[in-house]
Design a protein around this motif. Structure first.
Motif, short mmCIF file in Angstrom:
data_model
loop_
_atom_site.label_atom_id
_atom_site.label_comp_id
_atom_site.label_asym_id
_atom_site.label_seq_id
_atom_site.Cartn_x
_atom_site.Cartn_y
_atom_site.Cartn_z
N PRO A 196 43.95 45.96 52.08
CA PRO A 196 45.46 45.45 51.87
C PRO A 196 46.03 46.35 50.97
CG PRO A 196 43.95 43.92 50.83
CD PRO A 196 43.09 44.87 51.39
N ALA A 197 47.65 46.58 51.23
CA ALA A 197 48.31 47.21 50.31
C ALA A 197 48.19 46.70 49.07
CB ALA A 197 49.93 47.02 50.64
N GLY A 198 48.21 47.54 47.95
CA GLY A 198 48.04 46.92 46.47
C GLY A 198 46.76 47.30 46.21
N THR A 199 45.60 47.58 46.95
CA THR A 199 44.26 47.63 46.55
C THR A 199 44.16 48.99 45.46
OG1 THR A 199 43.25 46.85 48.45
CG2 THR A 199 42.11 48.03 47.33
N HIS B 183 23.45 38.95 52.05
CA HIS B 183 24.95 39.05 52.05
C HIS B 183 25.56 40.36 51.52
CE1 HIS B 183 25.12 34.97 53.55
NE2 HIS B 183 24.93 34.42 52.45
N TYR B 184 25.86 41.36 52.38
CA TYR B 184 26.55 42.42 51.93
C TYR B 184 27.94 42.43 51.88
CZ TYR B 184 21.91 44.69 52.90
OH TYR B 184 20.63 44.74 52.96
N GLU B 185 28.61 42.55 50.64
CA GLU B 185 30.23 42.14 50.49
C GLU B 185 30.84 43.38 50.01
OE1 GLU B 185 29.84 37.42 49.82
OE2 GLU B 185 30.10 38.72 48.14
N VAL B 186 31.74 43.60 50.57
CA VAL B 186 32.84 44.30 49.86
C VAL B 186 33.98 43.49 49.34
CG1 VAL B 186 33.86 45.34 51.79
CG2 VAL B 186 33.94 46.72 49.75
N HIS B 187 34.52 43.89 48.22
CA HIS B 187 35.87 43.03 47.83
C HIS B 187 36.94 44.06 47.42
CE1 HIS B 187 33.70 39.25 47.66
NE2 HIS B 187 32.72 40.08 47.25
N ALA B 188 38.32 43.91 47.81
CA ALA B 188 39.23 44.71 47.34
C ALA B 188 40.10 43.91 46.46
CB ALA B 188 40.42 45.07 48.65
N LEU B 189 40.25 44.69 45.06
CA LEU B 189 40.83 44.22 43.95
C LEU B 189 42.18 44.64 43.74
CD1 LEU B 189 37.88 44.11 41.53
CD2 LEU B 189 38.47 42.61 43.65
N ASP B 190 42.99 43.92 42.97
CA ASP B 190 44.26 44.52 42.61
C ASP B 190 44.36 44.94 41.20
OD1 ASP B 190 43.96 42.40 40.99
OD2 ASP B 190 45.75 41.22 41.70
N MET C 62 35.92 39.36 38.47
CA MET C 62 36.75 39.42 39.79
C MET C 62 37.60 38.19 39.93
SD MET C 62 34.06 40.61 42.58
CE MET C 62 34.82 39.67 44.09
N ALA C 63 37.48 37.09 39.56
CA ALA C 63 38.33 35.93 40.01
C ALA C 63 40.02 36.22 39.60
CB ALA C 63 38.16 34.72 38.70
N GLY C 64 40.71 35.68 40.48
CA GLY C 64 42.10 35.93 40.41
C GLY C 64 42.53 37.27 40.82
N HIS C 65 41.71 38.28 41.23
CA HIS C 65 42.03 39.79 41.29
C HIS C 65 41.52 40.29 42.90
CE1 HIS C 65 43.41 40.68 37.52
NE2 HIS C 65 42.24 39.91 37.02
N VAL C 66 41.03 39.24 43.76
CA VAL C 66 40.65 39.64 45.07
C VAL C 66 41.65 39.51 46.06
CG1 VAL C 66 38.83 39.26 46.81
CG2 VAL C 66 38.20 38.95 44.53
N LEU C 67 42.11 40.57 46.67
CA LEU C 67 42.94 40.72 47.75
C LEU C 67 42.41 40.49 49.16
CD1 LEU C 67 45.01 43.98 46.45
CD2 LEU C 67 45.71 41.50 46.09
#
Length: 207
Positions: A45-48, A160-167, A186-191
Protein backbone atom coordinates in the motif's frame (compact mmCIF):
# COMPACT_ATOMS: atom_id res chain seq x y z
CA UNK A 1 -0.60 -7.24 -0.87
CA UNK A 2 0.49 -10.38 -2.67
CA UNK A 3 3.21 -12.84 -1.60
CA UNK A 4 4.76 -15.70 -3.55
CA UNK A 5 7.09 -18.14 -1.80
CA UNK A 6 8.61 -19.86 -4.79
CA UNK A 7 8.71 -23.62 -4.42
CA UNK A 8 6.10 -23.66 -1.65
CA UNK A 9 2.45 -24.10 -2.54
CA UNK A 10 -0.31 -23.10 -0.15
CA UNK A 11 -1.20 -26.05 2.09
CA UNK A 12 1.38 -28.35 0.49
CA UNK A 13 4.57 -29.85 2.02
CA UNK A 14 7.63 -27.60 2.24
CA UNK A 15 10.38 -29.07 -0.01
CA UNK A 16 13.29 -30.60 1.89
CA UNK A 17 15.80 -28.13 0.46
CA UNK A 18 14.24 -25.48 2.70
CA UNK A 19 14.38 -27.67 5.83
CA UNK A 20 16.83 -27.73 8.73
CA UNK A 21 16.07 -31.44 9.25
CA UNK A 22 15.14 -34.13 6.72
CA UNK A 23 13.82 -37.64 7.27
CA UNK A 24 16.39 -40.40 7.82
CA UNK A 25 15.49 -44.07 8.17
CA UNK A 26 18.62 -44.72 10.24
CA UNK A 27 18.52 -41.81 12.69
CA UNK A 28 15.00 -40.36 12.25
CA UNK A 29 16.52 -37.02 11.18
CA UNK A 30 19.61 -35.68 9.44
CA UNK A 31 20.57 -32.12 8.53
CA UNK A 32 18.90 -30.68 5.45
CA UNK A 33 20.07 -28.11 2.87
CA UNK A 34 18.46 -25.39 5.04
CA UNK A 35 18.16 -22.81 2.25
CA UNK A 36 15.77 -19.93 2.70
CA UNK A 37 13.13 -19.96 -0.05
CA UNK A 38 12.77 -17.13 -2.52
CA UNK A 39 10.09 -14.68 -1.43
CA UNK A 40 8.57 -12.14 -3.81
CA UNK A 41 5.87 -9.63 -2.91
CA UNK A 42 4.09 -6.72 -4.53
CA UNK A 43 1.06 -4.43 -4.31
CA UNK A 44 2.25 -2.88 -1.06
CA UNK A 45 0.00 0.00 0.00
CA UNK A 46 0.90 3.66 -0.35
CA UNK A 47 2.84 4.90 2.63
CA UNK A 48 4.87 1.71 3.07
CA UNK A 49 8.25 2.61 4.55
CA UNK A 50 9.66 -0.84 5.36
CA UNK A 51 8.85 -4.54 5.40
CA UNK A 52 9.12 -7.29 8.00
CA UNK A 53 9.43 -10.99 7.18
CA UNK A 54 8.34 -13.54 9.78
CA UNK A 55 8.31 -17.32 9.44
CA UNK A 56 6.90 -19.33 12.32
CA UNK A 57 5.46 -22.72 13.24
CA UNK A 58 2.46 -22.52 15.62
CA UNK A 59 2.41 -26.28 16.25
CA UNK A 60 5.47 -26.73 18.48
CA UNK A 61 4.93 -28.70 21.72
CA UNK A 62 4.75 -26.45 24.77
CA UNK A 63 6.41 -29.20 26.82
CA UNK A 64 9.47 -30.92 25.33
CA UNK A 65 9.64 -33.93 27.67
CA UNK A 66 8.62 -36.46 25.00
CA UNK A 67 10.14 -34.70 21.99
CA UNK A 68 12.35 -36.98 19.86
CA UNK A 69 12.29 -39.75 22.50
CA UNK A 70 12.37 -43.40 21.43
CA UNK A 71 9.20 -45.29 22.30
CA UNK A 72 7.21 -42.11 22.94
CA UNK A 73 4.82 -39.98 20.89
CA UNK A 74 4.06 -36.29 21.29
CA UNK A 75 0.26 -36.29 21.80
CA UNK A 76 -1.92 -34.27 19.46
CA UNK A 77 -3.80 -32.61 22.34
CA UNK A 78 -0.69 -31.13 23.93
CA UNK A 79 -0.77 -27.32 24.08
CA UNK A 80 1.19 -25.82 21.19
CA UNK A 81 3.27 -22.63 20.96
CA UNK A 82 4.88 -20.49 18.25
CA UNK A 83 8.43 -21.32 17.15
CA UNK A 84 10.04 -18.57 15.08
CA UNK A 85 12.20 -19.69 12.14
CA UNK A 86 12.98 -16.35 10.49
CA UNK A 87 12.83 -12.73 11.57
CA UNK A 88 13.89 -9.91 9.25
CA UNK A 89 13.07 -6.31 10.07
CA UNK A 90 13.84 -2.91 8.55
CA UNK A 91 13.72 -4.31 5.01
CA UNK A 92 13.78 -1.21 2.74
CA UNK A 93 10.53 -0.23 1.05
CA UNK A 94 12.29 -0.57 -2.31
CA UNK A 95 12.93 -4.29 -1.70
CA UNK A 96 10.33 -6.74 -3.02
CA UNK A 97 12.35 -9.95 -3.29
CA UNK A 98 14.61 -12.14 -1.18
CA UNK A 99 16.54 -14.60 -3.37
CA UNK A 100 16.72 -18.28 -2.49
CA UNK A 101 19.71 -19.03 -0.28
CA UNK A 102 20.45 -15.34 0.33
CA UNK A 103 19.99 -15.52 4.10
CA UNK A 104 20.73 -19.21 4.71
CA UNK A 105 22.43 -21.97 2.75
CA UNK A 106 23.14 -25.00 4.94
CA UNK A 107 22.99 -25.79 8.65
CA UNK A 108 25.64 -23.81 10.52
CA UNK A 109 26.43 -25.32 13.94
CA UNK A 110 26.24 -22.67 16.67
CA UNK A 111 24.22 -20.44 14.36
CA UNK A 112 24.51 -17.30 12.26
CA UNK A 113 24.97 -13.80 13.66
CA UNK A 114 21.90 -11.66 14.25
CA UNK A 115 21.97 -8.02 13.21
CA UNK A 116 22.48 -6.55 9.72
CA UNK A 117 22.32 -9.30 7.10
CA UNK A 118 22.16 -9.50 3.31
CA UNK A 119 18.66 -8.00 3.46
CA UNK A 120 17.32 -6.17 6.49
CA UNK A 121 18.24 -6.86 10.10
CA UNK A 122 18.16 -10.42 11.42
CA UNK A 123 16.43 -11.35 14.63
CA UNK A 124 17.10 -14.48 16.66
CA UNK A 125 15.12 -17.63 15.90
CA UNK A 126 14.06 -20.27 18.42
CA UNK A 127 16.78 -22.77 17.57
CA UNK A 128 18.78 -20.61 19.98
CA UNK A 129 16.69 -22.01 22.84
CA UNK A 130 16.01 -25.45 21.37
CA UNK A 131 19.67 -26.31 20.87
CA UNK A 132 21.01 -24.60 24.00
CA UNK A 133 21.64 -27.92 25.73
CA UNK A 134 23.58 -29.46 22.82
CA UNK A 135 27.30 -28.67 23.21
CA UNK A 136 27.96 -29.24 19.50
CA UNK A 137 25.15 -26.96 18.35
CA UNK A 138 24.47 -24.42 21.11
CA UNK A 139 24.74 -20.81 20.01
CA UNK A 140 22.81 -17.82 18.75
CA UNK A 141 20.79 -18.58 15.63
CA UNK A 142 20.12 -15.44 13.59
CA UNK A 143 18.25 -15.30 10.31
CA UNK A 144 16.58 -18.27 8.65
CA UNK A 145 16.69 -21.86 9.86
CA UNK A 146 14.03 -24.09 8.35
CA UNK A 147 11.60 -26.76 9.50
CA UNK A 148 12.65 -29.59 11.80
CA UNK A 149 9.60 -30.71 13.79
CA UNK A 150 9.84 -33.58 16.30
CA UNK A 151 10.09 -36.87 14.45
CA UNK A 152 7.71 -38.46 16.94
CA UNK A 153 5.01 -35.78 16.79
CA UNK A 154 1.52 -37.04 16.07
CA UNK A 155 0.53 -33.94 14.09
CA UNK A 156 1.77 -32.31 10.91
CA UNK A 157 3.30 -28.87 11.48
CA UNK A 158 2.34 -25.72 9.59
CA UNK A 159 4.85 -23.07 8.53
CA UNK A 160 3.56 -19.54 8.01
CA UNK A 161 5.71 -17.40 5.68
CA UNK A 162 4.63 -13.80 6.17
CA UNK A 163 5.52 -10.33 4.90
CA UNK A 164 4.21 -7.19 6.55
CA UNK A 165 4.23 -3.66 5.14
CA UNK A 166 4.88 -1.03 7.82
CA UNK A 167 4.43 2.74 8.06
CA UNK A 168 7.84 3.21 9.73
CA UNK A 169 11.34 2.85 8.29
CA UNK A 170 12.72 1.11 11.37
CA UNK A 171 11.43 -0.81 14.38
CA UNK A 172 14.46 0.36 16.38
CA UNK A 173 15.31 -3.21 17.37
CA UNK A 174 18.89 -4.27 17.93
CA UNK A 175 20.85 -6.94 19.73
CA UNK A 176 19.34 -10.43 20.04
CA UNK A 177 15.68 -9.54 19.55
CA UNK A 178 13.14 -12.36 19.16
CA UNK A 179 9.71 -13.00 17.68
CA UNK A 180 7.59 -11.54 20.48
CA UNK A 181 9.74 -8.38 20.42
CA UNK A 182 9.13 -8.00 16.67
CA UNK A 183 5.39 -8.46 17.06
CA UNK A 184 5.28 -5.93 19.89
CA UNK A 185 7.30 -3.37 17.92
CA UNK A 186 5.10 -3.85 14.82
CA UNK A 187 1.84 -3.29 16.68
CA UNK A 188 -0.01 -0.30 15.28
CA UNK A 189 2.32 0.06 12.29
CA UNK A 190 1.10 -2.70 9.92
CA UNK A 191 -0.48 -1.37 6.73
CA UNK A 192 -0.93 -4.75 5.02
CA UNK A 193 0.18 -8.38 5.35
CA UNK A 194 0.37 -11.49 3.19
CA UNK A 195 0.97 -15.13 4.09
CA UNK A 196 1.76 -18.47 2.46
CA UNK A 197 1.48 -21.62 4.59
CA UNK A 198 3.30 -24.91 3.96
CA UNK A 199 3.37 -28.13 5.96
CA UNK A 200 6.15 -30.43 7.13
CA UNK A 201 6.64 -33.61 9.15
CA UNK A 202 9.46 -36.01 9.98
CA UNK A 203 7.07 -38.66 11.30
CA UNK A 204 7.17 -41.53 8.78
CA UNK A 205 3.57 -42.44 9.61
CA UNK A 206 2.40 -38.99 8.47
CA UNK A 207 4.62 -38.52 5.44
Amino acid sequence: MKLEVRGIEEGKPVPEKYAFGVFSEEDHMSFGPNRNPEMVWDDAPAGTKSFVVIVFDPDVPSVADDVNQEGKTVPADLERVDFFHWLLVDIPATTHRIPEGEDSDGVIPKGKNPGPGPIGIRGVNNYTQFLAGNPDMAGTYGGYDGPCPPWNDSIIHHYHYEVHALDVETLNLDGEFDGPAVREAMAGHVLASARVTGTYTLNPDLR
